[in-house]
Scaffold this motif. Structure first.
Motif, PDB file in Angstrom:
ATOM      1  N   TYR A  87      -4.539  66.428  37.962  1.00  0.00           N
ATOM      2  CA  TYR A  87      -3.371  65.574  37.783  1.00  0.00           C
ATOM      3  C   TYR A  87      -2.135  66.377  37.408  1.00  0.00           C
ATOM      4  CZ  TYR A  87      -6.040  61.161  37.695  1.00  0.00           C
ATOM      5  OH  TYR A  87      -6.822  60.074  38.015  1.00  0.00           O
ATOM      6  N   GLN A 103       1.719  55.923  40.093  1.00  0.00           N
ATOM      7  CA  GLN A 103       0.824  57.000  40.517  1.00  0.00           C
ATOM      8  C   GLN A 103       0.988  57.189  42.008  1.00  0.00           C
ATOM      9  OE1 GLN A 103      -2.691  56.596  42.275  1.00  0.00           O
ATOM     10  NE2 GLN A 103      -2.398  58.793  42.563  1.00  0.00           N
ATOM     11  N   ILE A 113       1.199  61.425  38.251  1.00  0.00           N
ATOM     12  CA  ILE A 113       1.572  60.284  37.419  1.00  0.00           C
ATOM     13  C   ILE A 113       3.009  60.503  36.995  1.00  0.00           C
ATOM     14  CG2 ILE A 113       1.114  58.966  35.325  1.00  0.00           C
ATOM     15  CD1 ILE A 113      -1.751  59.990  35.400  1.00  0.00           C
ATOM     16  N   GLU A 136      -2.219  54.236  35.017  1.00  0.00           N
ATOM     17  CA  GLU A 136      -1.802  54.945  36.227  1.00  0.00           C
ATOM     18  C   GLU A 136      -2.860  55.959  36.669  1.00  0.00           C
ATOM     19  OE1 GLU A 136       0.574  53.865  37.914  1.00  0.00           O
ATOM     20  OE2 GLU A 136       1.465  52.566  36.392  1.00  0.00           O
TER      21      GLU A 136
END
Length: 255
Positions: A87, A103, A113, A136
């Motif tokens: 991420y 997202q 995100i 998210e």
């Protein structure tokens, strides 16, 4: 003090253009051990009350990212086998926006995100921020973007095919495809939001935050009600699924 003025001075924060959309990137912090999935007080004393100062809002954001990031990674690796779990959490500094978080995926398929500055300033405590972040993150873990794309593609094919079968011209067929994609894409949007609320509750809980307090963020948002083909469920339904999920977690019935 404006939030952008303060953010660059925080340890661990790096400002740089990303996604060709004017986003600001938060540098990855050193991984922290995942805390026990039992609620403990969040590390920041600011939990409720009036709007936070720019300094408090920025400090809360960095503190929540530090605590949530390793838990999000762990949940993604456990639940979304084969998915990209690297991420990137970013801040969208484009002016003139309403509070929002979302997202998406970058060109390489990396989950992103994004929080815009008005949302960071709007949340009242770390629990609200953690809940939104968990929500998210859950969209990616649940595969909502590819599922929605597949549904939209099916809708475009069906309605476009019907238009072609009835002999409409190319422009009308294209219009029908767009309409079909839009209708189909929204068909499961509310379910996806509730799924993300449920899993986001688990993620925030496992990071040691209070998701029920975090879900109070909904009480300050306009209620979308229960509109047909709306993209979001009623706020009351979202708060209820958070409370049911917490009851299951407290009872030892984890997801």
């Amino acid at each position: 003090m404006r939030l952008p003025d303060f953010l660059p001075s925080l340890p661990g924060l790096r400002l740089a253009p990303v996604l060709a959309a004017g986003l600001l990137a938060l540098a990855a912090c050193a991984p922290l051990p995942a805390p026990s999935p039992v609620y403990t007080p969040a590390p920041d004393p600011v939990h409720e009350g009036p709007a936070l100062s720019a300094t408090q809002a920025a400090q809360n954001f960095v503190a929540v990212v530090n605590r949530m990031e390793p838990v999000i990674l762990s949940e993604c690796l456990k639940r979304a086998r084969g998915a990209n779990c690297d991420y990137q959490i970013v801040v969208d500094d484009r002016p003139g926006q309403s509070p929002n978080a979302f997202q998406t995926l970058d060109e390489a398929g990396r989950p992103v995100i994004a929080f815009n500055l008005p949302l960071i300033a709007e949340v009242r405590n770390v629990d609200e921020l953690a809940f939104v972040m968990g929500h998210e993150a859950a969209h990616h873990i649940a595969g909502h973007i590819p599922r929605q794309q597949q549904t939209a593609s099916t809708g475009a094919i069906l309605l476009g095919g019907l238009a072609a079968a009835y002999g409409y011209d190319e422009a009308t067929v294209r219009s029908a495809q767009n309409i079909g994609a839009g209708i189909a894409g929204r068909a499961y949007a509310k379910n996806y939001e509730l799924e993300a609320d449920q899993l986001g509750t688990v993620i925030a809980w496992n990071a040691g935050f209070d998701p029920e307090r975090g879900a109070m963020f909904f009480t300050r948002l306009p209620d979308p009600g229960d509109r047909f083909m709306g993209s979001h469920p009623p706020n009351a339904a979202r708060v209820e699924i958070v409370r049911r999920t917490i009851a299951d977690l407290r009872a030892g019935r984890g997801m």
